[in-house]
Motif scaffolding. Structure first.
Motif, PDB file in Angstrom:
ATOM      1  N   ALA A 103     -17.227 -13.401  -8.835  1.00 12.10           N
ATOM      2  CA  ALA A 103     -16.738 -12.857 -10.099  1.00 12.10           C
ATOM      3  C   ALA A 103     -17.840 -12.891 -11.153  1.00 12.10           C
ATOM      4  CB  ALA A 103     -15.527 -13.650 -10.570  1.00 12.10           C
ATOM      5  N   ALA A 104     -18.620 -13.963 -11.168  1.00  9.62           N
ATOM      6  CA  ALA A 104     -19.706 -14.085 -12.131  1.00  9.62           C
ATOM      7  C   ALA A 104     -20.778 -13.032 -11.884  1.00  9.62           C
ATOM      8  CB  ALA A 104     -20.301 -15.491 -12.060  1.00  9.62           C
ATOM      9  N   ALA A 105     -21.131 -12.813 -10.612  1.00 11.19           N
ATOM     10  CA  ALA A 105     -22.147 -11.822 -10.283  1.00 11.19           C
ATOM     11  C   ALA A 105     -21.683 -10.410 -10.649  1.00 11.19           C
ATOM     12  CB  ALA A 105     -22.475 -11.900  -8.792  1.00 11.19           C
ATOM     13  N   LYS A 106     -20.416 -10.155 -10.427  1.00  9.48           N
ATOM     14  CA  LYS A 106     -19.865  -8.829 -10.735  1.00  9.48           C
ATOM     15  C   LYS A 106     -19.913  -8.550 -12.230  1.00  9.48           C
ATOM     16  CE  LYS A 106     -15.757  -5.962 -10.059  1.00  9.48           C
ATOM     17  NZ  LYS A 106     -14.382  -5.894  -9.491  1.00  9.48           N
ATOM     18  N   ASP A 107     -19.636  -9.592 -13.059  1.00 10.97           N
ATOM     19  CA  ASP A 107     -19.593  -9.419 -14.519  1.00 10.97           C
ATOM     20  C   ASP A 107     -20.914  -9.759 -15.191  1.00 10.97           C
ATOM     21  OD1 ASP A 107     -16.964  -8.747 -14.109  1.00 10.97           O
ATOM     22  OD2 ASP A 107     -16.149 -10.666 -14.831  1.00 10.97           O
ATOM     23  N   GLY A 108     -21.874 -10.261 -14.415  1.00 13.99           N
ATOM     24  CA  GLY A 108     -23.155 -10.639 -14.995  1.00 13.99           C
ATOM     25  C   GLY A 108     -23.063 -11.835 -15.925  1.00 13.99           C
ATOM     26  N   LYS A 109     -22.146 -12.777 -15.628  1.00 10.79           N
ATOM     27  CA  LYS A 109     -21.952 -13.951 -16.471  1.00 10.79           C
ATOM     28  C   LYS A 109     -21.875 -15.211 -15.608  1.00 10.79           C
ATOM     29  CE  LYS A 109     -19.511 -11.385 -20.072  1.00 10.79           C
ATOM     30  NZ  LYS A 109     -18.278 -11.276 -20.897  1.00 10.79           N
ATOM     31  N   ASN A 110     -21.962 -16.355 -16.264  1.00  9.50           N
ATOM     32  CA  ASN A 110     -21.827 -17.633 -15.576  1.00  9.50           C
ATOM     33  C   ASN A 110     -20.432 -18.179 -15.858  1.00  9.50           C
ATOM     34  OD1 ASN A 110     -21.920 -20.245 -14.593  1.00  9.50           O
ATOM     35  ND2 ASN A 110     -23.973 -20.661 -15.382  1.00  9.50           N
ATOM     36  N   TYR A 111     -19.581 -18.216 -14.833  1.00 11.93           N
ATOM     37  CA  TYR A 111     -18.206 -18.673 -15.004  1.00 11.93           C
ATOM     38  C   TYR A 111     -17.984 -20.100 -14.516  1.00 11.93           C
ATOM     39  CZ  TYR A 111     -16.851 -13.853 -16.065  1.00 11.93           C
ATOM     40  OH  TYR A 111     -16.708 -12.616 -16.648  1.00 11.93           O
ATOM     41  N   SER A 112     -19.054 -20.826 -14.283  1.00 12.75           N
ATOM     42  CA  SER A 112     -18.884 -22.199 -13.833  1.00 12.75           C
ATOM     43  C   SER A 112     -19.439 -23.222 -14.822  1.00 12.75           C
ATOM     44  CB  SER A 112     -19.554 -22.407 -12.470  1.00 12.75           C
ATOM     45  OG  SER A 112     -20.953 -22.248 -12.578  1.00 12.75           O
ATOM     46  N   MET A 113     -19.824 -22.747 -16.005  1.00 17.73           N
ATOM     47  CA  MET A 113     -20.340 -23.653 -17.044  1.00 17.73           C
ATOM     48  C   MET A 113     -19.709 -23.312 -18.390  1.00 17.73           C
ATOM     49  SD  MET A 113     -22.546 -25.821 -15.676  1.00 17.73           S
ATOM     50  CE  MET A 113     -23.742 -26.338 -16.898  1.00 17.73           C
ATOM     51  N   LEU A 114     -18.404 -23.039 -18.362  1.00 20.77           N
ATOM     52  CA  LEU A 114     -17.712 -22.625 -19.575  1.00 20.77           C
ATOM     53  C   LEU A 114     -17.057 -23.819 -20.250  1.00 20.77           C
ATOM     54  CD1 LEU A 114     -15.984 -19.370 -18.283  1.00 20.77           C
ATOM     55  CD2 LEU A 114     -18.154 -19.587 -19.514  1.00 20.77           C
ATOM     56  N   PRO A 115     -17.270 -23.986 -21.559  1.00 19.32           N
ATOM     57  CA  PRO A 115     -16.662 -25.118 -22.270  1.00 19.32           C
ATOM     58  C   PRO A 115     -15.179 -24.878 -22.522  1.00 19.32           C
ATOM     59  CG  PRO A 115     -17.869 -23.746 -23.814  1.00 19.32           C
ATOM     60  CD  PRO A 115     -18.126 -23.168 -22.446  1.00 19.32           C
ATOM     61  N   THR A 116     -14.453 -25.986 -22.693  1.00 13.51           N
ATOM     62  CA  THR A 116     -13.019 -25.907 -22.975  1.00 13.51           C
ATOM     63  C   THR A 116     -12.639 -26.602 -24.279  1.00 13.51           C
ATOM     64  OG1 THR A 116     -12.540 -27.937 -21.736  1.00 13.51           O
ATOM     65  CG2 THR A 116     -12.452 -25.851 -20.517  1.00 13.51           C
ATOM     66  N   MET A 117     -13.587 -27.266 -24.918  1.00 17.42           N
ATOM     67  CA  MET A 117     -13.265 -27.969 -26.158  1.00 17.42           C
ATOM     68  C   MET A 117     -14.428 -27.909 -27.118  1.00 17.42           C
ATOM     69  SD  MET A 117     -11.990 -31.932 -26.782  1.00 17.42           S
ATOM     70  CE  MET A 117     -13.614 -32.688 -26.750  1.00 17.42           C
ATOM     71  N   LEU A 118     -14.098 -27.708 -28.395  1.00 19.98           N
ATOM     72  CA  LEU A 118     -15.067 -27.780 -29.482  1.00 19.98           C
ATOM     73  C   LEU A 118     -14.609 -28.895 -30.413  1.00 19.98           C
ATOM     74  CD1 LEU A 118     -17.595 -26.314 -30.667  1.00 19.98           C
ATOM     75  CD2 LEU A 118     -15.992 -25.008 -32.104  1.00 19.98           C
ATOM     76  N   GLN A 119     -15.535 -29.751 -30.776  1.00 13.01           N
ATOM     77  CA  GLN A 119     -15.183 -30.897 -31.627  1.00 13.01           C
ATOM     78  C   GLN A 119     -16.155 -30.991 -32.789  1.00 13.01           C
ATOM     79  OE1 GLN A 119     -15.746 -35.038 -30.156  1.00 13.01           O
ATOM     80  NE2 GLN A 119     -13.556 -35.240 -30.522  1.00 13.01           N
ATOM     81  N   VAL A 120     -15.594 -31.150 -33.986  1.00 16.24           N
ATOM     82  CA  VAL A 120     -16.408 -31.297 -35.190  1.00 16.24           C
ATOM     83  C   VAL A 120     -16.361 -32.747 -35.650  1.00 16.24           C
ATOM     84  CG1 VAL A 120     -16.712 -30.607 -37.592  1.00 16.24           C
ATOM     85  CG2 VAL A 120     -16.004 -28.918 -35.912  1.00 16.24           C
ATOM     86  N   LYS A 121     -17.512 -33.295 -35.930  1.00 12.31           N
ATOM     87  CA  LYS A 121     -17.617 -34.652 -36.478  1.00 12.31           C
ATOM     88  C   LYS A 121     -18.612 -34.643 -37.617  1.00 12.31           C
ATOM     89  CE  LYS A 121     -16.468 -37.379 -32.361  1.00 12.31           C
ATOM     90  NZ  LYS A 121     -16.965 -38.434 -31.448  1.00 12.31           N
ATOM     91  N   PRO A 122     -18.404 -35.492 -38.624  1.00  9.66           N
ATOM     92  CA  PRO A 122     -17.229 -36.348 -38.817  1.00  9.66           C
ATOM     93  C   PRO A 122     -16.096 -35.574 -39.470  1.00  9.66           C
ATOM     94  CG  PRO A 122     -18.787 -36.748 -40.576  1.00  9.66           C
ATOM     95  CD  PRO A 122     -19.431 -35.729 -39.664  1.00  9.66           C
ATOM     96  N   THR A 123     -14.959 -36.191 -39.541  1.00  8.98           N
ATOM     97  CA  THR A 123     -13.819 -35.619 -40.242  1.00  8.98           C
ATOM     98  C   THR A 123     -13.150 -36.720 -41.052  1.00  8.98           C
ATOM     99  OG1 THR A 123     -11.804 -34.286 -39.987  1.00  8.98           O
ATOM    100  CG2 THR A 123     -12.194 -36.008 -38.346  1.00  8.98           C
ATOM    101  N   ARG A 124     -12.257 -36.311 -41.934  1.00  6.55           N
ATOM    102  CA  ARG A 124     -11.542 -37.246 -42.812  1.00  6.55           C
ATOM    103  C   ARG A 124     -12.505 -38.042 -43.691  1.00  6.55           C
ATOM    104  NH1 ARG A 124      -6.244 -35.582 -42.887  1.00  6.55           N
ATOM    105  NH2 ARG A 124      -5.927 -34.551 -40.892  1.00  6.55           N
ATOM    106  N   GLN A 125     -13.494 -37.341 -44.242  1.00  5.06           N
ATOM    107  CA  GLN A 125     -14.446 -37.972 -45.148  1.00  5.06           C
ATOM    108  C   GLN A 125     -14.098 -37.610 -46.596  1.00  5.06           C
ATOM    109  OE1 GLN A 125     -17.259 -39.960 -43.894  1.00  5.06           O
ATOM    110  NE2 GLN A 125     -15.778 -39.844 -42.216  1.00  5.06           N
ATOM    111  N   LYS A 126     -14.597 -38.422 -47.542  1.00  3.74           N
ATOM    112  CA  LYS A 126     -14.397 -38.179 -48.963  1.00  3.74           C
ATOM    113  C   LYS A 126     -15.749 -37.845 -49.603  1.00  3.74           C
ATOM    114  CE  LYS A 126     -10.422 -41.293 -49.363  1.00  3.74           C
ATOM    115  NZ  LYS A 126      -9.859 -42.495 -50.035  1.00  3.74           N
TER     116      LYS A 126
END
Length: 851
Positions: free
Chosen positions: A399-422
């Motif tokens: 599937a990756a070769a057909k679409d010209g993409k890498n489908y085995s290194m896809l992220p599933t989470m984005l996290q921002v740090k820090p949070t709850r700061q003043k």
């Protein structure tokens, strides 16, 4: 001739012995519970395939006698014997136990001894061992036929949350197995009803299955059966459940796993206590909901993704991730249905849900190749070593070769740090970092991040995106109020995250006193602290009131405080103030400054009985301004607050903690999140009040209880967790009576109401326990004495559903018992349960005395 006859007889005897052995062996070749198993002693034929038994291949069959099992070195009839002989396997040659249909008890269910944790541990285990690349393989297509079982749980056969296994090692695999803790569930075994066993009890207590610290953990066609704290491979790293079935209540599932083609029965509303790291993923799974109203997935924090998954339930009307998702939390869904209809998860908190329809992020979970869809478990589980338990790597690469993409290194989470700061405008700045993770907590560099603000936050902060993709947040709030700002981060693929920042305007110096504090008496029972501040803003000064031993303010004891930026300028006098000097401390503050240094003032005269206008026979305490700092002194008219571990809880190995305030005033959590009141802040929180006077007649206490627990169980477990409401108490010696609200092992959705007699701190039951389902948010409770009668009433303001008959579990409590009257007038609250999710919020407290 004689010698020839003797030789002939020896030959015949040998032939008979061989024939007898062969007959015995032949009797062992057919398994009575599964004819597909052909056991040949040193080998095993199963479904036409031959397995040579050896150091890495054991046969376990509970139907074999000890004598039969002892004939062969790699054959066992108990799980304990098999485990005692394990050696480490490898990924290419796992240590495999082939298990015939039977019920194998991990722990002897007939042993009356109570299981306790080993020293240094809090969990008692049935079996603990280490083995790399271990495989349990059930010799039946139906996992119900191969059962690894125990029947112990918290307070039911064990002290602590009894758990079947603690298995250390990578590569743990199970196929065609039922792991069951039958503490609260009947074990039905149709293949051999003689192996049936009834549950220990109906109360749903913590009864767990498996702890695992390993990576590459796989369960295929397995059942995980318990209720509370099921625990399927808790602690494991990359974990796949393929075609498995789960039964659970709260705090039960594995929070770092992929659930593929699974079925799950939810007996309560929050099957995850929390998820871990990149969280849990459901692919093509079915959830059968047996709860009413709202069904959530997570009690605490952590992400979840739902893809092609379905919920069904006759009484469920709302699907959410958790009851109050954090503003920065994000959860992912694609094609989710409830009773056959498409549903958007958590529509009341829509910010938390990312619908992956039409977004590239979906390909981290689901791919198409030549018109056929399949689940991208290779991307989810490959890590850095290419683990591919579903054998789909080639499909993913095509599937990756057909679409010209890498489908085995896809992220599933984005996290921002820090949070709850003043942040303060003109003074502070904050660098935000957004990190993408592949499933399994593998950080992925090189992701382009977009940073943004919703229109309502424009002008409050300035965002400066750095060359490395980080974002510098510079506060620019020119308003007077401090404002909560949400900074969003996203990727082109559709991952989202956020940081929540409290942005204040530039702080000004604390205002000066134009007129320093003085206290006046209005003659109607109220003292008022008077002062003037040099400022144009609304006053938010912090005011605390104290009782002192003299006009100099000696030996101050805090009695009341300001909260929520509302200065407590007035103080209503009570009988407890008589003979004391009242002091007020004022720390000047408004919304654009930090509190300034306090100024104190003491009312010039000691309070007399003439100053007090409040009826001394009725006290309605101002809980919203009550001082909640640790204050252990028992004095007439004072509230004593501390943490205390009663003697009848000592067997559970905990100590009172008085290093922090035992109580707090504010909102509770979970079921009490919408209310404010007095809440326990430490385990063992105790509250005592000694009224002014020498002798008291009948007495009445009424209040509303708002437990964090909503199912009626009140407390986190049945290990001596209770709340005692003391009445007619000498609170110095803790002598008198109490109504105890206690979680027992009888029910998981009801508590017992029991009268107790206290003598010098030792409490003894003086009535039978009455089970009731009313101890949920908002439960009205009254405890009173009338002559030689101790009386209690409890009912709920809301109509909660209960499956119990009124004869066994009451909806309304009305109980009484005979007591020996005394002249005491104190009251107390003693809470021995876990705080937070096990605490109870107290509000609307009223105390009445008669002469």
């Amino acid at each position: 001739m004689k010698q020839r006859i003797e030789n002939l007889l020896k030959t015949m005897l040998f032939c008979w012995a061989v024939a007898g052995f062969a007959a015995s062996l032949q009797a062992q070749t057919v398994n009575a519970l599964n004819p597909e198993i052909d056991f040949g002693g040193n080998s095993l034929n199963y479904k036409g395939e031959k397995v040579a038994l050896g150091p890495k291949a054991f046969y376990l069959d509970g139907s074999l006698t000890d004598e039969q099992a002892a004939r062969y070195p790699y054959v066992f009839n108990t799980l304990q014997d098999a485990v005692d002989n394990l050696t480490d396997g490898t990924e290419t040659e796992p240590m495999t136990i082939y298990i015939a249909p039977w019920v194998y008890w991990v722990d002897d269910p007939d042993d009356p001894a109570v299981r306790v944790p080993k020293e240094g541990s809090s969990t008692p285990f049935g079996m603990e061992f280490s083995c790399e690349w271990l495989k349990f393989y059930g010799l039946s297509n139906a996992p119900d036929n191969v059962v690894l079982a125990a029947n112990r749980g918290q307070t039911m056969g064990s002290k602590g949350n009894f758990t079947l296994f603690n298995i250390k090692g990578n590569g743990l695999t199970a196929e065609n197995i039922t792991f069951g803790n039958y503490c609260n569930i009947d074990l039905d075994y149709p293949l051999n009803p003689k192996l049936n066993r009834p549950k220990r009890g109906s109360a749903i207590v913590q009864a767990q299955l498996i702890f695992s610290d390993g990576d590459k953990v796989l369960a295929r066609n397995c059942n995980f059966i318990s209720r509370l704290n099921t625990g399927p491979f808790w602690g494991s790293k990359r974990t796949l459940f393929d075609g498995c079935h789960f039964e659970s209540t709260d705090d039960a599932l594995n929070g770092s796993a992929v659930y593929l083609n699974c079925t799950l029965d939810f007996y309560s509303s929050k099957p995850f206590g929390h998820t871990v790291g990149t969280g849990a993923v459901f692919l093509n799974s079915d959830m059968h909901v047996l709860t009413r109203g709202s069904q959530y997935l997570v009690k605490g924090t952590g992400p979840v993704a739902l893809v092609d998954s379905r919920f069904d339930g006759e009484l469920v009307d709302y699907l959410g991730w958790r009851d109050l998702p954090a503003t920065e939390a994000r959860y992912y869904q694609y094609q989710v249905k409830l009773n056959g209809d498409s549903v958007f998860m958590d529509k009341n908190n829509s910010f938390a849900t990312v619908d992956m329809t039409g977004k590239e992020v979906l390909k981290a979970y689901r791919l198409n190749l030549d018109g056929e869809s399949f689940y991208n478990t290779y991307n989810l589980l490959r890590g850095n070593d290419g683990w591919d338990p579903m054998g789909i790597k080639d499909l993913v690469e095509k599937a990756a070769a057909k679409d010209g993409k890498n489908y085995s290194m896809l992220p599933t989470m984005l996290q921002v740090k820090p949070t709850r700061q003043k942040l303060e405008t003109g003074k502070d700045s904050l660098l935000l970092i957004a990190t993408a993770y592949r499933f399994g907590d593998f950080e992925l560099d090189g992701q382009a991040i977009s940073w943004s603000l919703a229109p309502e936050f424009k002008g409050l902060v300035k965002l400066e995106v750095q060359k490395d993709g980080t974002c510098l947040v510079i506060p620019t709030n020119e308003k007077d109020e401090t404002v909560e700002v949400i900074v969003n981060a996203s990727t082109d693929a559709g991952l989202e995250s956020a940081a929540v920042i409290s942005v204040a305007p530039s702080f000004l110096p604390a205002p000066a006193f134009i007129q320093k504090p003085t206290i006046s008496n209005d003659g109607n029972g109220t003292l008022t602290v008077n002062y003037k501040l040099d400022m144009p803003y609304e006053d938010q000064s912090l005011i605390s009131w104290y009782r002192c031993s003299d006009a100099k303010g000696s030996n101050p004891i805090p009695i009341a405080v300001s909260r929520f930026n509302k200065p407590m300028k007035s103080f209503q006098l009570s009988a407890g103030d008589i003979g004391w000097y009242l002091m007020a401390s004022v720390s000047p503050k408004h919304l654009r400054c930090h509190p300034g240094g306090p100024e104190t003032t003491v009312y010039a005269k000691a309070i007399t009985a003439k100053d007090v206008k409040q009826d001394s026979k009725i006290v309605i305490p101002n809980l919203g301004n009550m001082a909640t700092a640790y204050q252990p002194q028992v004095l007439p008219g004072f509230w004593a607050l501390d943490s205390y571990a009663p003697a009848d809880t000592h067997e559970w190995y905990w100590e009172a903690d008085n290093s922090r305030d035992p109580w707090y005033y504010g909102p509770g959590i979970n079921g009490a999140a919408q209310d404010s009141g007095l809440v326990q802040n430490t385990k063992g929180a105790r509250l005592r009040y000694e009224p002014v006077g020498d002798s008291f007649g009948d007495m009445k206490i009424s209040f509303t209880a708002v437990p964090s627990k909503t199912a009626g169980q009140g407390f986190s477990s049945a290990r001596a967790q209770y709340m005692d409401i003391g009445i007619k108490m000498d609170v110095k010696t803790m002598t008198g009576y109490a109504l105890r609200l206690v979680r027992t092992t009888k029910y998981g959705d009801a508590i017992d109401f029991v009268f107790m007699k206290y003598e010098n701190g030792v409490a003894t039951p003086i009535s039978e326990g009455v089970s009731a389902s009313c101890y949920r948010p908002n439960c009205q409770i009254t405890v009173a004495t009338k002559g030689n009668k101790l009386i209690a009433h409890a009912e709920n303001l809301f109509d909660y559903f209960s499956e119990h008959e009124e004869s066994e579990v009451k909806r309304v409590v009305d109980i009484d018992t005979t007591i020996q009257p005394n002249s005491f007038g104190g009251l107390s609250f003693q809470h021995t349960g876990t705080v937070g999710s096990g605490a109870t919020l107290i509000k609307d407290l009223k105390i009445e005395w008669e002469e």
